[in-house]
Design a protein around this motif. Structure first.
Motif, PDB file in Angstrom:
ATOM      1  N   LYS A  79      -5.442 -18.668 -35.067  1.00  0.00           N
ATOM      2  CA  LYS A  79      -5.715 -18.496 -33.635  1.00  0.00           C
ATOM      3  C   LYS A  79      -7.062 -17.804 -33.415  1.00  0.00           C
ATOM      4  CE  LYS A  79      -0.844 -18.071 -32.247  1.00  0.00           C
ATOM      5  NZ  LYS A  79       0.164 -17.132 -31.662  1.00  0.00           N
ATOM      6  N   LEU A  87     -10.316 -19.307 -31.519  1.00  0.00           N
ATOM      7  CA  LEU A  87     -10.901 -18.574 -30.391  1.00  0.00           C
ATOM      8  C   LEU A  87     -12.400 -18.373 -30.567  1.00  0.00           C
ATOM      9  CD1 LEU A  87     -10.085 -16.953 -27.776  1.00  0.00           C
ATOM     10  CD2 LEU A  87      -9.918 -14.945 -29.263  1.00  0.00           C
ATOM     11  N   VAL A 147     -11.876 -12.321 -24.164  1.00  0.00           N
ATOM     12  CA  VAL A 147     -11.661 -12.619 -25.582  1.00  0.00           C
ATOM     13  C   VAL A 147     -10.989 -11.437 -26.265  1.00  0.00           C
ATOM     14  CG1 VAL A 147     -12.798 -13.072 -27.796  1.00  0.00           C
ATOM     15  CG2 VAL A 147     -13.545 -14.280 -25.726  1.00  0.00           C
ATOM     16  N   LYS A 162      -7.455 -11.414 -25.405  1.00  0.00           N
ATOM     17  CA  LYS A 162      -6.735 -12.465 -26.126  1.00  0.00           C
ATOM     18  C   LYS A 162      -6.407 -12.002 -27.547  1.00  0.00           C
ATOM     19  CE  LYS A 162      -5.127 -16.641 -25.557  1.00  0.00           C
ATOM     20  NZ  LYS A 162      -4.153 -16.919 -24.474  1.00  0.00           N
ATOM     21  N   TYR A 182      -2.769 -11.605 -29.324  1.00  0.00           N
ATOM     22  CA  TYR A 182      -2.370 -12.148 -30.630  1.00  0.00           C
ATOM     23  C   TYR A 182      -1.713 -11.062 -31.485  1.00  0.00           C
ATOM     24  CZ  TYR A 182      -5.484 -16.136 -29.617  1.00  0.00           C
ATOM     25  OH  TYR A 182      -6.098 -17.232 -29.068  1.00  0.00           O
TER      26      TYR A 182
END
Length: 228
Positions: free
Chosen positions: A27, A31, A83, A86, A90
């Motif tokens: 992931k 990204l 970001v 994000k 995660y």
């Protein structure tokens, strides 16, 4: 053998761990794919992780911080707050992964329980490892849970001192030759390697282990004929 204590590593010995980290890394690379190749991103993240081990130790929280730091370096500090959010998301997903016991684990613990003193000797974040053990339903099998900052010979010596046993009375079971086997053999204990299908690069070694106190087995239940 005059074994008094049998110690089990937790991650990828009792339950699944490394595949979840690999999913998270995938992931992260997706990204950040506009900045570097997948291989380049993986290498940079690994480099930052290893640099940070002495500061953060092992575990998911340190991994989250390393992902953020790697993203900042890779982007030359141009990544957005979105970001970073994000990446934190995660990490929280990683902390909430379900506990998946490996085949034969509970059968092995049931057979050994009451015949030996069973302990967990694992690396990682204290809160996270205790949570995973609680959620695994395995906690009642263990006399003691030791979450170690590292697994060097000194760390095992300290554990044995707390357990008040001699090295030759200690039997370690784990999936890492580097962390679960070599240091234990180095202090005079017994060690068994149960390989997992994937291993973090930092835990790999480039030589074969040969020692009178060492056994390599295919699955955890194979320790039972040795110990019973």
């Amino acid at each position: 053998m005059n074994i008094k204590v049998i110690a089990f590593d937790a991650d990828d010995t009792l339950f699944v761990n490394e595949p979840y980290f690999q999913e998270t890394e995938e992931k992260f690379c997706a990204l950040m794919q506009d900045y570097l190749s997948h291989q380049g991103l993986s290498q940079e993240l690994f480099r930052v992780e290893i640099q940070n081990l002495s500061l953060y130790g092992y575990g998911i929280k340190g991994y989250i911080l390393s992902m953020i730091e790697a993203a900042m370096k890779i982007s030359n500090k141009t990544i957005s707050v979105d970001v970073i959010e994000k990446i934190i998301e995660y990490g929280k997903e990683l902390l909430q992964k379900p506990i998946e016991l490996l085949d034969g684990v509970e059968e092995t613990l049931q057979a050994l329980h009451g015949k030996y003193k069973l302990v967990v000797a694992t690396k990682g974040d204290l809160l996270d490892q205790r949570r995973k053990l609680h959620n695994s339903g395995l906690g009642h099998y263990f006399h003691h849970i030791e979450v170690m900052s590292d697994k060097q010979e000194k760390d095992y010596h300290d554990l044995l001192n707390r357990l008040e046993i001699k090295p030759q009375e200690f039997f370690m079971i784990g999936n890492s030759l580097k962390s679960d086997v070599l240091p234990v053999l180095g202090i005079g204990g017994h060690a068994v390697h149960i390989p997992f299908h994937t291993t973090w690069a930092h835990e790999k070694i480039d030589h074969k282990v040969e020692h009178k106190n060492f056994k390599a087995l295919d699955k955890i239940t194979e320790v039972l004929p040795i110990l019973l």
